[in-house]
Design an enzyme around this catalytic site. Structure first.
Site, short mmCIF file in Angstrom:
data_model
loop_
_atom_site.label_atom_id
_atom_site.label_comp_id
_atom_site.label_asym_id
_atom_site.label_seq_id
_atom_site.Cartn_x
_atom_site.Cartn_y
_atom_site.Cartn_z
N LYS A 145 31.57 -18.56 121.04
CA LYS A 145 30.54 -19.26 120.26
C LYS A 145 29.18 -18.82 120.75
O LYS A 145 28.98 -18.63 121.95
CB LYS A 145 30.68 -20.79 120.45
CG LYS A 145 29.51 -21.56 119.85
CD LYS A 145 29.65 -23.07 119.95
CE LYS A 145 28.39 -23.72 119.35
NZ LYS A 145 28.46 -25.18 119.33
N GLU A 194 19.73 -35.31 119.55
CA GLU A 194 20.73 -35.07 120.59
C GLU A 194 20.24 -35.43 121.99
O GLU A 194 19.24 -34.89 122.48
CB GLU A 194 21.15 -33.59 120.57
CG GLU A 194 22.26 -33.28 121.55
CD GLU A 194 22.92 -31.93 121.32
OE1 GLU A 194 22.43 -31.17 120.45
OE2 GLU A 194 23.91 -31.64 122.00
N GLU A 238 33.67 -25.69 116.76
CA GLU A 238 32.28 -25.54 117.22
C GLU A 238 31.86 -26.76 118.04
O GLU A 238 31.20 -26.64 119.07
CB GLU A 238 31.41 -25.38 115.98
CG GLU A 238 29.97 -25.07 116.25
CD GLU A 238 29.17 -24.95 114.94
OE1 GLU A 238 29.74 -24.58 113.89
OE2 GLU A 238 27.97 -25.24 114.99
N GLU A 373 21.75 -23.82 106.79
CA GLU A 373 21.72 -24.88 107.82
C GLU A 373 20.40 -24.84 108.60
O GLU A 373 19.79 -25.88 108.86
CB GLU A 373 22.91 -24.70 108.77
CG GLU A 373 22.99 -25.77 109.83
CD GLU A 373 24.21 -25.64 110.72
OE1 GLU A 373 25.31 -25.32 110.20
OE2 GLU A 373 24.06 -25.85 111.93
#
Ligand SMILES: C=C(O[C@H]1C=CC=C(C(=O)O)[C@@H]1O)C(=O)O
Length: 397
Positions: A145, A194, A238, A373
């Site tokens: 990733k 976050e 992910e 995105e």
């Protein structure tokens, strides 16, 4: 998440008396101040009493500067993305704590403006090529990733009013972590969903996010997107890499580690997959900065394995991330504190803003979706800046 709950009063005062409503703290923001608001409370800090020394370990720098400061002091600031890059950490002259900002139920719509100039760094096609290059790397190496980012440079006709921008970000997303930090090379302003990590007494909390779909104005389509995200194998992979890395990163420091199942977390523009992780600290000398340092960079901002992902980012991205994808937060003399992942933000310098947005790339990612995105990730900040983002994003290819 609740690390500022304990903070109900002003530690030191520059004229604001007693407990101050969060919205008043937004109005009291001035350039150079540090600001962090969340559902748990608001922190506004003015001036620089001490600057943390440059050190390879920011946790050591925080200990050193707090030891030199008067009792009851707090360190605020930002940690960079790159290892070895200087942090921006200070003990302020005055710190004000308040409740979460009050949100106007029906905010007055502001007129939309067009920026004087804008530049995508890189353009959307080049970013999509970078995603393809990362997918190719994943076929031939251990890279599982990588988070690839792009920037959008916007020039406004007048200097950005930072207090107004903070107010607009809070109105748009009252549950986000809204922040402003003077980095010395501009003010990093944003609203991040976050939390990297918080420490309050013995309780440690982290809330990794990864796996995203843009939201839709139509509630039916929006609900379908949420369901699709929750069931998407690619997004679960992910997300799982991040949740696992954060849980493993905390494990040496805590007992009773609890990890939730992935769940949906909505922001104004996006659906995310979210995992809540809690634990009880085993060593009270481990501070919130020690924990942030141990976790950073999570695969939400870098990738898996970390070294290969860093190398891929250095090869593919065409700009210096600076404090974007680092962390913004505070730490007190007990080690309590809150560190937010520095995403959904931009670096403001007079009348220019460099906005940043990244997306996690795993096998199965589609370049066009990652472009969309990242566009969606720019939108709240563009809206808060007063720009007509639909035209903007379409024009910045
Ligand atoms: C790197 C960013 O988001 C990260 C955090 C949450 C979800 C992400 C994703 O789904 O790609 C990213 O990993 C950014 O917004 O710039």
């Amino acid at each position: 998440m609740a690390a500022t709950e304990q903070l109900g009063s002003i530690v030191d005062s520059t004229g604001l008396a007693g407990r101050t409503a969060g919205s008043e703290l937004v109005a009291a923001y001035r350039p150079g101040s540090f600001f962090l608001a969340s559902r748990a409370g608001t922190l506004l800090a003015h001036g620089v009493a001490h600057r943390a020394p440059d050190a390879a370990d920011p946790a050591e720098a925080v200990r050193a500067v707090l030891a030199a400061a008067r009792p009851g002091s707090v360190v605020v600031g930002a940690l960079p993305f790159a290892p070895g890059a200087p942090a921006s950490l200070v003990v302020p002259e005055a710190v004000h704590h308040g409740p979460p900002p009050v949100v106007t139920p029906n905010p007055v719509p502001r007129p939309r403006r067009r920026p004087l100039a804008m530049r995508a760094v890189p353009g959307q096609q080049v970013y999509a090529d970078g995603v393809r290059a990362a997918l190719e790397l994943m076929r031939g190496t251990e890279l599982a990733k990588v988070v690839l980012a792009r920037a959008l440079e916007v020039t406004s006709g007048e200097p950005v009013n930072l207090a107004e921008l903070l107010g607009s970000l809070i109105e748009l997303d009252p549950v986000g972590y809204t922040f402003a930090v003077d980095t010395g090379q501009g003010t990093l302003v944003g609203s991040s969903p976050e939390l990297l990590v918080s420490r309050k007494g013995g309780t440690v909390f982290a809330n990794p996010l990864a796996g995203t779909l843009p939201r839709d104005r139509d509630p039916v389509v929006d609900g379908q997107r949420a369901t699709r995200l929750l069931g998407s194998a690619k997004d679960r992979l992910e997300h799982g890499l991040v949740a696992e890395a954060v849980a493993e990163g905390l494990r040496p420091f805590v007992r009773k580690l609890e990890v939730s199942e992935p769940e949906l977390l909505p922001t104004t523009a996006l659906w995310h997959l979210s995992t809540r992780i809690t634990g009880e600290l085993t060593d009270p000398d481990v501070s919130s900065v020690d924990l942030a340092r141990a976790l950073h960079p999570t695969p939400a901002v870098c990738g898996t394995p970390v070294a290969s992902a860093r190398a891929a980012i250095a090869d593919i991205e065409s700009f210096d991330r600076g404090f974007y994808t680092g962390a913004v937060g505070w730490c007190d003399e007990h080690g309590d504190g809150e560190w937010v992942v520095a995403i959904r933000c931009g670096l403001v310098d007079a009348n220019t803003v460099r906005l940043f947005a990244g997306a996690g790339i795993v096998p199965g990612s589609r370049p066009a979706d990652e472009v969309a995105e990242t566009s969606a990730k720019f939108r709240p900040l563009l809206t808060a800046l007063g720009f007509a983002h639909e035209e903007l994003d379409g024009g910045a290819r």
